[in-house]
Design a protein around this motif. Sequence first.
Motif, PDB file in Angstrom:
ATOM      1  N   ALA A  57     -10.864  -2.136  -9.058  1.00 40.47           N
ATOM      2  CA  ALA A  57     -11.002  -3.456  -9.661  1.00 40.47           C
ATOM      3  C   ALA A  57     -12.283  -3.644 -10.456  1.00 40.47           C
ATOM      4  CB  ALA A  57     -10.922  -4.533  -8.578  1.00 40.47           C
ATOM      5  N   LEU A  58     -13.360  -2.986 -10.048  1.00 39.29           N
ATOM      6  CA  LEU A  58     -14.653  -3.199 -10.703  1.00 39.29           C
ATOM      7  C   LEU A  58     -14.693  -2.554 -12.088  1.00 39.29           C
ATOM      8  CD1 LEU A  58     -17.175  -2.613  -7.782  1.00 39.29           C
ATOM      9  CD2 LEU A  58     -16.632  -4.780  -8.897  1.00 39.29           C
ATOM     10  N   ARG A  59     -15.081  -3.347 -13.084  1.00 36.94           N
ATOM     11  CA  ARG A  59     -15.182  -2.860 -14.451  1.00 36.94           C
ATOM     12  C   ARG A  59     -16.439  -3.403 -15.112  1.00 36.94           C
ATOM     13  NH1 ARG A  59     -10.487  -0.818 -16.796  1.00 36.94           N
ATOM     14  NH2 ARG A  59      -8.644  -0.899 -15.459  1.00 36.94           N
ATOM     15  N   GLY A  60     -16.891  -2.656 -16.113  1.00 38.69           N
ATOM     16  CA  GLY A  60     -17.976  -3.140 -16.951  1.00 38.69           C
ATOM     17  C   GLY A  60     -19.208  -3.562 -16.181  1.00 38.69           C
ATOM     18  N   GLU A  61     -19.704  -4.750 -16.502  1.00 40.85           N
ATOM     19  CA  GLU A  61     -20.943  -5.236 -15.921  1.00 40.85           C
ATOM     20  C   GLU A  61     -20.823  -5.473 -14.423  1.00 40.85           C
ATOM     21  OE1 GLU A  61     -24.718  -5.997 -15.314  1.00 40.85           O
ATOM     22  OE2 GLU A  61     -23.893  -5.228 -17.202  1.00 40.85           O
ATOM     23  N   GLU A  62     -19.628  -5.832 -13.957  1.00 35.32           N
ATOM     24  CA  GLU A  62     -19.436  -6.048 -12.524  1.00 35.32           C
ATOM     25  C   GLU A  62     -19.600  -4.734 -11.757  1.00 35.32           C
ATOM     26  OE1 GLU A  62     -19.064  -8.866 -10.684  1.00 35.32           O
ATOM     27  OE2 GLU A  62     -19.655  -9.761 -12.603  1.00 35.32           O
ATOM     28  N   ARG A  63     -19.164  -3.657 -12.386  1.00 34.53           N
ATOM     29  CA  ARG A  63     -19.322  -2.341 -11.762  1.00 34.53           C
ATOM     30  C   ARG A  63     -20.797  -1.954 -11.706  1.00 34.53           C
ATOM     31  NH1 ARG A  63     -15.559   1.171 -10.408  1.00 34.53           N
ATOM     32  NH2 ARG A  63     -16.045   3.397 -10.236  1.00 34.53           N
ATOM     33  N   ALA A  64     -21.487  -2.180 -12.810  1.00 34.31           N
ATOM     34  CA  ALA A  64     -22.913  -1.892 -12.864  1.00 34.31           C
ATOM     35  C   ALA A  64     -23.674  -2.759 -11.858  1.00 34.31           C
ATOM     36  CB  ALA A  64     -23.443  -2.117 -14.271  1.00 34.31           C
ATOM     37  N   LYS A  65     -23.276  -4.026 -11.749  1.00 33.50           N
ATOM     38  CA  LYS A  65     -23.926  -4.944 -10.811  1.00 33.50           C
ATOM     39  C   LYS A  65     -23.782  -4.451  -9.375  1.00 33.50           C
ATOM     40  CE  LYS A  65     -23.849  -9.757  -9.231  1.00 33.50           C
ATOM     41  NZ  LYS A  65     -23.176 -11.079  -9.401  1.00 33.50           N
ATOM     42  N   ARG A  66     -22.614  -3.908  -9.042  1.00 36.41           N
ATOM     43  CA  ARG A  66     -22.379  -3.405  -7.687  1.00 36.41           C
ATOM     44  C   ARG A  66     -23.304  -2.222  -7.394  1.00 36.41           C
ATOM     45  NH1 ARG A  66     -21.932  -2.936  -2.925  1.00 36.41           N
ATOM     46  NH2 ARG A  66     -19.996  -2.750  -1.717  1.00 36.41           N
ATOM     47  N   VAL A  67     -23.488  -1.365  -8.397  1.00 31.17           N
ATOM     48  CA  VAL A  67     -24.362  -0.207  -8.207  1.00 31.17           C
ATOM     49  C   VAL A  67     -25.814  -0.652  -8.070  1.00 31.17           C
ATOM     50  CG1 VAL A  67     -25.156   1.962  -9.215  1.00 31.17           C
ATOM     51  CG2 VAL A  67     -22.761   1.301  -9.429  1.00 31.17           C
ATOM     52  N   ARG A  68     -26.214  -1.666  -8.837  1.00 34.20           N
ATOM     53  CA  ARG A  68     -27.568  -2.217  -8.699  1.00 34.20           C
ATOM     54  C   ARG A  68     -27.804  -2.683  -7.265  1.00 34.20           C
ATOM     55  NH1 ARG A  68     -30.440  -3.391 -13.384  1.00 34.20           N
ATOM     56  NH2 ARG A  68     -29.239  -3.271 -15.333  1.00 34.20           N
ATOM     57  N   GLU A  69     -26.792  -3.335  -6.695  1.00 34.99           N
ATOM     58  CA  GLU A  69     -26.914  -3.815  -5.318  1.00 34.99           C
ATOM     59  C   GLU A  69     -27.084  -2.638  -4.348  1.00 34.99           C
ATOM     60  OE1 GLU A  69     -23.338  -5.993  -4.745  1.00 34.99           O
ATOM     61  OE2 GLU A  69     -23.996  -7.748  -5.893  1.00 34.99           O
ATOM     62  N   LEU A  70     -26.308  -1.585  -4.568  1.00 35.22           N
ATOM     63  CA  LEU A  70     -26.403  -0.416  -3.691  1.00 35.22           C
ATOM     64  C   LEU A  70     -27.773   0.251  -3.796  1.00 35.22           C
ATOM     65  CD1 LEU A  70     -22.880   1.196  -4.203  1.00 35.22           C
ATOM     66  CD2 LEU A  70     -23.680  -0.134  -2.246  1.00 35.22           C
ATOM     67  N   CYS A  71     -28.352   0.226  -5.008  1.00 28.00           N
ATOM     68  CA  CYS A  71     -29.679   0.821  -5.190  1.00 28.00           C
ATOM     69  C   CYS A  71     -30.752   0.048  -4.431  1.00 28.00           C
ATOM     70  CB  CYS A  71     -30.039   0.884  -6.678  1.00 28.00           C
ATOM     71  SG  CYS A  71     -29.099   2.106  -7.619  1.00 28.00           S
ATOM     72  N   ASP A  72     -30.479  -1.227  -4.164  1.00 31.75           N
ATOM     73  CA  ASP A  72     -31.426  -2.056  -3.416  1.00 31.75           C
ATOM     74  C   ASP A  72     -31.214  -1.958  -1.916  1.00 31.75           C
ATOM     75  OD1 ASP A  72     -32.720  -2.981  -5.682  1.00 31.75           O
ATOM     76  OD2 ASP A  72     -31.419  -4.719  -5.913  1.00 31.75           O
ATOM     77  N   HIS A  73     -30.114  -1.312  -1.492  1.00 33.49           N
ATOM     78  CA  HIS A  73     -29.828  -1.166  -0.069  1.00 33.49           C
ATOM     79  C   HIS A  73     -30.738  -0.103   0.558  1.00 33.49           C
ATOM     80  CE1 HIS A  73     -25.421  -2.846  -0.006  1.00 33.49           C
ATOM     81  NE2 HIS A  73     -26.322  -3.733  -0.392  1.00 33.49           N
ATOM     82  N   ASP A  74     -30.854  -0.182   1.870  1.00 38.06           N
ATOM     83  CA  ASP A  74     -31.571   0.829   2.630  1.00 38.06           C
ATOM     84  C   ASP A  74     -30.598   1.390   3.666  1.00 38.06           C
ATOM     85  OD1 ASP A  74     -33.395   2.461   3.832  1.00 38.06           O
ATOM     86  OD2 ASP A  74     -34.439   0.852   4.911  1.00 38.06           O
ATOM     87  N   PRO A  75     -30.112   2.607   3.487  1.00 36.81           N
ATOM     88  CA  PRO A  75     -30.493   3.575   2.457  1.00 36.81           C
ATOM     89  C   PRO A  75     -29.754   3.331   1.148  1.00 36.81           C
ATOM     90  CG  PRO A  75     -28.897   4.576   3.915  1.00 36.81           C
ATOM     91  CD  PRO A  75     -29.193   3.214   4.491  1.00 36.81           C
ATOM     92  N   PRO A  76     -30.315   3.809   0.028  1.00 38.63           N
ATOM     93  CA  PRO A  76     -29.656   3.701  -1.270  1.00 38.63           C
ATOM     94  C   PRO A  76     -28.477   4.666  -1.350  1.00 38.63           C
ATOM     95  CG  PRO A  76     -31.655   4.972  -1.480  1.00 38.63           C
ATOM     96  CD  PRO A  76     -31.629   4.456  -0.077  1.00 38.63           C
ATOM     97  N   PRO A  77     -27.740   4.675  -2.467  1.00 37.01           N
ATOM     98  CA  PRO A  77     -26.495   5.457  -2.530  1.00 37.01           C
ATOM     99  C   PRO A  77     -26.637   6.958  -2.709  1.00 37.01           C
ATOM    100  CG  PRO A  77     -26.895   4.365  -4.617  1.00 37.01           C
ATOM    101  CD  PRO A  77     -27.936   3.847  -3.663  1.00 37.01           C
ATOM    102  N   GLY A  78     -27.847   7.463  -2.871  1.00 34.60           N
ATOM    103  CA  GLY A  78     -28.003   8.898  -3.058  1.00 34.60           C
ATOM    104  C   GLY A  78     -29.439   9.263  -3.348  1.00 34.60           C
ATOM    105  N   VAL A  79     -29.624  10.437  -3.938  1.00 31.00           N
ATOM    106  CA  VAL A  79     -30.952  10.895  -4.331  1.00 31.00           C
ATOM    107  C   VAL A  79     -30.891  11.387  -5.781  1.00 31.00           C
ATOM    108  CG1 VAL A  79     -31.715  11.517  -2.014  1.00 31.00           C
ATOM    109  CG2 VAL A  79     -30.530  13.228  -3.430  1.00 31.00           C
ATOM    110  N   ILE A  80     -32.037  11.379  -6.435  1.00 34.17           N
ATOM    111  CA  ILE A  80     -32.135  11.804  -7.829  1.00 34.17           C
ATOM    112  C   ILE A  80     -33.200  12.880  -7.957  1.00 34.17           C
ATOM    113  CG2 ILE A  80     -32.809  11.076 -10.164  1.00 34.17           C
ATOM    114  CD1 ILE A  80     -31.581   8.368  -9.580  1.00 34.17           C
TER     115      ILE A  80
END
Length: 205
Positions: A57-80
């Motif tokens: 269901a997630l598209r465009g900016e809503e998809r990006a917004k969801r990832v932004r939220e995950l990046c603020d979580h502890d732990p974040p969604p992965g490593v870079i």
Amino acid sequence: MGSSCDVGGIRHTVGMSIEVRPATVFDDVATLVGPKKPTSNVCFCLSYRIGSKENVALRGEERAKRVRELCDHDPPPGVIAYLDDEPVGWAAVHPRRDTSFARNRLIPHVDELDIWSLWCFRVRPGYRKQGIMHALISGAVAHAAESGAPAIEGYPVDNRGERVNQTMMYVGTKALFESAGFSHAADTASVLDGFPRVLMRLGLR
């Protein structure tokens, strides 16, 4: 010059200039796994991280917004992985209980430990064959260990040295995981690009 881990800052350095950090910077995540089309409902490495209905269901900016939220979580969604401070590689790593692997019928549960899953790698074109995949798996292990994970597991293909389609290399290979100290813990019913996937496990305690 060698490998080192700043446990307090959760930074893992491999070699001279590859550093692996938790994925807390959205722009860097977008650079590595963001979709080419802003309106797309694919990629951002969400298919195993969130429920399938939400992922579709997630598209465009809503998809990006969801990832932004995950990046603020502890732990974040992965490593870079960063090469001279440039984001060049991604690995998705997170507690299995919060991923679709918790309900995946093709990939077994070895035991009841609250383990972490490491399931997706991405290295930017132009930076491949520079040891970044090895740095990512090493950094993901360090991140999981610092976060208190009792063990970490991955689900790579057992290609037995045969060539794997580049688009399917995101799961890694059995040899890659073995080089990082993982051991074969179970077979799975999952097949990718014609190769069986195996469950590789590394104890962290």
